[in-house]
Write a protein that holds these residues in place. Structure first.
Motif, PDB file in Angstrom:
ATOM      1  N   ALA A 113      -1.488 -10.910   2.240  1.00 30.50           N
ATOM      2  CA  ALA A 113      -1.058  -9.524   2.034  1.00 30.50           C
ATOM      3  C   ALA A 113      -1.117  -8.725   3.330  1.00 30.50           C
ATOM      4  O   ALA A 113      -0.161  -8.033   3.694  1.00 30.50           O
ATOM      5  CB  ALA A 113      -1.929  -8.865   0.972  1.00 30.50           C
ATOM      6  N   SER A 114      -2.229  -8.815   4.037  1.00 25.97           N
ATOM      7  CA  SER A 114      -2.370  -8.062   5.293  1.00 25.97           C
ATOM      8  C   SER A 114      -1.364  -8.526   6.329  1.00 25.97           C
ATOM      9  O   SER A 114      -0.817  -7.718   7.088  1.00 25.97           O
ATOM     10  CB  SER A 114      -3.797  -8.220   5.835  1.00 25.97           C
ATOM     11  OG  SER A 114      -4.732  -7.672   4.932  1.00 25.97           O
ATOM     12  N   LEU A 117       2.093  -7.089   5.350  1.00 28.74           N
ATOM     13  CA  LEU A 117       2.165  -5.652   5.602  1.00 28.74           C
ATOM     14  C   LEU A 117       2.255  -5.360   7.092  1.00 28.74           C
ATOM     15  O   LEU A 117       2.998  -4.476   7.523  1.00 28.74           O
ATOM     16  CB  LEU A 117       0.939  -4.963   5.005  1.00 28.74           C
ATOM     17  CG  LEU A 117       0.868  -4.923   3.476  1.00 28.74           C
ATOM     18  CD1 LEU A 117      -0.491  -4.417   3.027  1.00 28.74           C
ATOM     19  CD2 LEU A 117       1.979  -4.052   2.904  1.00 28.74           C
ATOM     20  N   PRO A 123       5.008  -2.443   0.547  1.00 28.66           N
ATOM     21  CA  PRO A 123       3.815  -2.613  -0.300  1.00 28.66           C
ATOM     22  C   PRO A 123       4.140  -3.114  -1.702  1.00 28.66           C
ATOM     23  O   PRO A 123       3.419  -3.942  -2.262  1.00 28.66           O
ATOM     24  CB  PRO A 123       3.205  -1.214  -0.328  1.00 28.66           C
ATOM     25  CG  PRO A 123       3.646  -0.588   0.951  1.00 28.66           C
ATOM     26  CD  PRO A 123       5.035  -1.112   1.180  1.00 28.66           C
ATOM     27  N   VAL A 126       4.576  -6.822  -1.756  1.00 31.22           N
ATOM     28  CA  VAL A 126       3.300  -7.522  -1.655  1.00 31.22           C
ATOM     29  C   VAL A 126       2.594  -7.514  -3.004  1.00 31.22           C
ATOM     30  O   VAL A 126       2.025  -8.531  -3.432  1.00 31.22           O
ATOM     31  CB  VAL A 126       2.416  -6.877  -0.577  1.00 31.22           C
ATOM     32  CG1 VAL A 126       1.041  -7.527  -0.553  1.00 31.22           C
ATOM     33  CG2 VAL A 126       3.079  -6.993   0.793  1.00 31.22           C
ATOM     34  N   ARG A 127       2.638  -6.379  -3.713  1.00 32.09           N
ATOM     35  CA  ARG A 127       1.991  -6.290  -5.029  1.00 32.09           C
ATOM     36  C   ARG A 127       2.598  -7.276  -6.012  1.00 32.09           C
ATOM     37  O   ARG A 127       1.902  -7.824  -6.875  1.00 32.09           O
ATOM     38  CB  ARG A 127       2.095  -4.866  -5.577  1.00 32.09           C
ATOM     39  CG  ARG A 127       1.115  -3.888  -4.937  1.00 32.09           C
ATOM     40  CD  ARG A 127       1.016  -2.618  -5.771  1.00 32.09           C
ATOM     41  NE  ARG A 127       2.279  -1.889  -5.783  1.00 32.09           N
ATOM     42  CZ  ARG A 127       2.597  -0.941  -4.896  1.00 32.09           C
ATOM     43  NH1 ARG A 127       1.741  -0.632  -3.924  1.00 32.09           N
ATOM     44  NH2 ARG A 127       3.747  -0.318  -4.972  1.00 32.09           N
TER      45      ARG A 127
END
Length: 243
Positions: A113-114, A117, A123, A126-127
């Motif tokens: 995720a990081s 991003l 975002p 990613v969710r």
């Protein structure tokens, strides 16, 4: 050091124990904030090589060559000297700074995720990945095969990020595994800050225990609905700056 549970060769517990031994032996009082980045990078490389050497000594070469996963561990290290702290991290164990009116995460999770991003992913995209977004991209451990077929560590995944932070009287440092703080699952950062402030007159060790007990209450024992229950092991270090 929070051992990675999903591995085929060795175990997360063994990986974290071996890594902390290497880290403890790597540092002496001669370390400074200027030499810390080089020393911690050398130590994490040595620890990763040690995990691979252990597996080879256990005659696991064929399994590793077949693609089996070598044990690994996250790592968050703090070097406190003078009025500053240097923080190094690999993976999703974190360091927080709690002040009188705020809490700040001092580390960046080394997960998918990081990484997405940081490279411009939205975002919401990613969710949508769900738990896959939490997959580690960095840790001590793991290995790969070179073009000529030799097993080697992954140097790009074992080099920790290092940051340096000033401290003042009243600051509180919290270093922890994701069993203590993980948004939506265990403690939220603002909850950590509230517990730290509520226990400002307690010792660092007593404050750490309060944090661990709060996170432990969010875990669930096995049941008919959740045969394996829900929870994670918890590691927590608290440092209170008094002078």
């Amino acid at each position: 050091a929070d051992g990675v549970s999903m591995c085929d060769i060795g175990s997360g517990g063994l990986a974290s124990m071996m890594t902390t031994i290497v880290i403890e032996n790597a540092f002496t009082e001669s370390c400074t904030h200027d030499t810390f980045p080089r020393m911690i990078a050398t130590a994490t490389t040595k620890a990763s090589k040690g995990l691979l050497e252990w597996a080879l000594a256990q005659n696991c070469q064929a399994e590793l060559e077949a693609g089996k996963d070598l044990m690994g561990t996250t790592l968050t290290v703090g070097w406190l000297h003078g009025r500053e702290v240097s923080i190094a991290n690999l993976g999703d164990s974190r360091a927080y700074l709690v002040t009188a009116d705020a809490i700040e995460q001092l580390t960046v999770d080394g997960d998918l995720a990081s990484d997405l991003l940081a490279n411009g992913a939205a975002p919401e995209e990613v969710r949508e990945l769900g738990v896959t977004a939490r997959s580690l991209r960095e840790c001590v451990g793991g290995c790969a095969r070179t073009p000529d077929g030799e097993l080697t560590i992954l140097p790009e995944s074992t080099q920790p990020r290092v940051t340096r932070w000033p401290l003042v009287k009243g600051d509180v440092l919290v270093l922890c595994s994701d069993g203590l703080v993980e948004e939506g699952f265990f403690l939220e950062p603002h909850t950590v800050a509230a517990i730290v402030r509520e226990n400002r007159k307690r010792s660092a060790a007593e404050t750490a225990l309060q944090l661990v007990e709060a996170a432990d209450r969010l875990q669930r024992p096995p049941s008919a609905i959740e045969p394996e229950g829900f929870g994670d092991n918890i590691s927590c270090i608290v440092v209170k700056i008094k002078e």
